[in-house]
Design an enzyme around this catalytic site. Structure first.
Site, PDB file in Angstrom:
ATOM      1  N   HIS A   1      -8.215   1.359  -4.290  1.00  8.37           N
ATOM      2  CA  HIS A   1      -9.050   0.989  -3.732  1.00  8.37           C
ATOM      3  C   HIS A   1      -9.526   2.550  -3.496  1.00  8.37           C
ATOM      4  O   HIS A   1      -9.031   3.228  -2.304  1.00  8.37           O
ATOM      5  CB  HIS A   1      -8.001   0.379  -2.343  1.00  8.37           C
TER       6      HIS A   1
ATOM      7  N   MET B   1      -8.946   8.076  -1.140  1.00  8.26           N
ATOM      8  CA  MET B   1      -9.625   8.227   0.251  1.00  8.26           C
ATOM      9  C   MET B   1     -10.265  10.021  -0.090  1.00  8.26           C
ATOM     10  O   MET B   1      -9.309  11.258  -0.628  1.00  8.26           O
ATOM     11  CB  MET B   1      -8.744   8.822   1.944  1.00  8.26           C
TER      12      MET B   1
ATOM     13  N   ASP C   1      -4.140   4.107  -2.201  1.00  9.88           N
ATOM     14  CA  ASP C   1      -5.275   3.693  -1.717  1.00  9.88           C
ATOM     15  C   ASP C   1      -5.618   5.656  -1.769  1.00  9.88           C
ATOM     16  O   ASP C   1      -5.023   6.310  -1.177  1.00  9.88           O
ATOM     17  CB  ASP C   1      -5.318   4.099   0.293  1.00  9.88           C
TER      18      ASP C   1
ATOM     19  N   HIS D   1      -0.858  -1.120  -4.550  1.00 11.33           N
ATOM     20  CA  HIS D   1      -2.192  -1.166  -3.635  1.00 11.33           C
ATOM     21  C   HIS D   1      -2.011   0.110  -3.431  1.00 11.33           C
ATOM     22  O   HIS D   1      -1.087   0.453  -3.169  1.00 11.33           O
ATOM     23  CB  HIS D   1      -2.564  -1.793  -2.278  1.00 11.33           C
TER      24      HIS D   1
ATOM     25  N   SER E   1       0.620  -1.235   0.239  1.00 10.37           N
ATOM     26  CA  SER E   1       0.144   0.080   0.147  1.00 10.37           C
ATOM     27  C   SER E   1       0.791   0.962  -0.024  1.00 10.37           C
ATOM     28  O   SER E   1       1.097   1.193   0.415  1.00 10.37           O
ATOM     29  CB  SER E   1      -0.700  -0.186   1.315  1.00 10.37           C
TER      30      SER E   1
ATOM     31  N   MET F   1     -11.663   4.785  -1.331  1.00 11.99           N
ATOM     32  CA  MET F   1     -12.432   5.171   0.278  1.00 11.99           C
ATOM     33  C   MET F   1     -13.185   6.423  -0.736  1.00 11.99           C
ATOM     34  O   MET F   1     -12.804   7.268  -0.065  1.00 11.99           O
ATOM     35  CB  MET F   1     -11.230   5.273   1.211  1.00 11.99           C
TER      36      MET F   1
ATOM     37  N   MET G   1     -12.044  -5.437   4.837  1.00 14.11           N
ATOM     38  CA  MET G   1     -10.857  -4.321   5.760  1.00 14.11           C
ATOM     39  C   MET G   1     -10.708  -5.365   6.955  1.00 14.11           C
ATOM     40  O   MET G   1     -11.728  -5.881   7.990  1.00 14.11           O
ATOM     41  CB  MET G   1     -11.372  -2.957   5.954  1.00 14.11           C
TER      42      MET G   1
ATOM     43  N   ASP H   1      -6.933  -5.925   4.162  1.00 11.44           N
ATOM     44  CA  ASP H   1      -5.934  -4.934   4.210  1.00 11.44           C
ATOM     45  C   ASP H   1      -6.076  -4.333   6.019  1.00 11.44           C
ATOM     46  O   ASP H   1      -7.867  -3.650   6.265  1.00 11.44           O
ATOM     47  CB  ASP H   1      -6.789  -4.497   2.974  1.00 11.44           C
TER      48      ASP H   1
HETATM   49  C1  DX5 Z   1      -6.262   1.642   5.535  1.00  8.81           C
HETATM   50  C2  DX5 Z   1      -6.240   1.394   4.012  1.00  8.81           C
HETATM   51  C3  DX5 Z   1      -4.990   0.369   3.542  1.00  8.81           C
HETATM   52  C4  DX5 Z   1      -3.488   0.965   4.615  1.00  8.81           C
HETATM   53  C5  DX5 Z   1      -2.230  -0.054   5.472  1.00  8.81           C
HETATM   54  O1  DX5 Z   1      -7.393   2.569   4.720  1.00  8.81           O
HETATM   55  O2  DX5 Z   1      -7.095   1.068   3.457  1.00  8.81           O
HETATM   56  O3  DX5 Z   1      -4.575  -0.236   2.765  1.00  8.81           O
HETATM   57  O4  DX5 Z   1      -2.859   1.496   4.135  1.00  8.81           O
HETATM   58  O5  DX5 Z   1      -1.684  -0.092   6.321  1.00  8.81           O
HETATM   59  P1  DX5 Z   1      -1.398  -0.755   7.283  1.00  8.81           P
HETATM   60  O6  DX5 Z   1      -0.682  -1.961   6.646  1.00  8.81           O
HETATM   61  O7  DX5 Z   1      -0.015   0.208   7.724  1.00  8.81           O
HETATM   62  O8  DX5 Z   1      -2.409  -1.390   8.376  1.00  8.81           O
HETATM   63 ZN    ZN Z   2      -6.448  -0.299   0.830  1.00 10.59          ZN
END
Ligand code: DX5
Ligand code: ZN
Length: 228
Positions: free
Chosen positions: A74, A45, A43, A41, A17, A76, A144, A182
């Site tokens: 991903h 947000m 992320d 991956h 990630s 979010m 998750m 994740d």
């Molecule tokens: C959380 C994200 C994850 C996160 C994982 O909101 O979707 O992908 O970055 O990070 P670690 O492995 O540090 O928990």
């Molecule tokens: Zn993620």
């Protein structure tokens, strides 16, 4: 735009990630871990679905030049439908939307129509029954193991029965659906999740938070392979 093949469904995949990488040098971060990882991956947000803001399509487009990995985005976001096309054009290979935002059937078919690999995510407190009706329409189920929003949180083991239920349902129906976990995945929790049936392991802190991220990714894969 042609898409990167995700590889066979069900195979063990390490997906670093980039949330935990240095945003000032993302390209060198992803190149560093290339040799020991399978997917990337990403992320995304929106500051609304989760209380944090990260990156969008322009960054995906820039990173595309530095990696031939499958870009596992991903989303979010409360309104992913507004941005799916932009992510597809920017170079995303798969997009995962959250079931909690609603309009799921339409979002999944929008992903499919854009040529994206189709993912559906569920938060830790969302029951398996919320995603089960969509199993036949997806390529990836993301369960998750932390509440999304931030890297470096602790793995929520209570999610494991849901991972087991998902694996049993996918296998019983003969579906080619990856099961991704994740959040809080490290050398201790990876074999637990794999033992319950997960096959895609997202890891931020356990890879980019380590002194040698390439070595950390290799160690994580080795740990996952010890799963019962
Ligand atoms: C959380 C994200 C994850 C996160 C994982 O909101 O979707 O992908 O970055 O990070 P670690 O492995 O540090 O928990
Ligand atoms: Zn993620």
């Amino acid at each position: 735009m042609s898409k990167v093949n995700a590889g066979p469904a069900g195979a063990l995949r390490i997906a670093p990630s980039i949330l935990s990488a240095d945003f000032g040098s993302l390209s060198s971060g992803i190149v560093t871990v290339d040799g020991e990882t399978d997917w990337l991956h990403v992320d995304v947000m929106d500051g609304h679905f989760v209380p944090n803001l990260t990156i969008g399509p322009p960054v995906v487009k820039s990173l595309r030049k530095y990696s031939e990995k499958f870009f596992d985005c991903h989303l979010m976001m409360t309104e992913p439908g507004k941005y799916l096309e932009a992510f597809a054009k920017a170079g995303a290979d798969g997009c995962t939307v959250h079931v909690e935002v609603g309009g799921t059937r339409e979002l999944l078919s929008q992903c499919r129509d854009l040529g994206l690999r189709v993912g559906l995510a569920a938060n830790p407190d969302t029951p398996f029954s919320a995603v089960e009706p969509f199993l036949e329409e997806i390529d990836l189920l993301l369960l998750m193991t932390v509440f999304p929003g931030f890297g470096g949180q602790s793995f929520i083991a209570d999610v494991m029965p849901k991972v087991r239920a998902a694996r049993e349902a996918v296998d019983a129906r003969g579906l080619a659906v990856d099961i991704e976990v994740d959040g809080g995945i490290d050398t201790t929790t990876a074999p637990i999740a794999v033992g319950e049936g997960a096959n895609v392991l997202v890891a931020g802190n356990a890879i980019f938070g380590q002194e040698n991220p390439l070595h950390a990714a290799a160690i994580l894969r080795a740990a996952a392979a010890t799963a019962a």
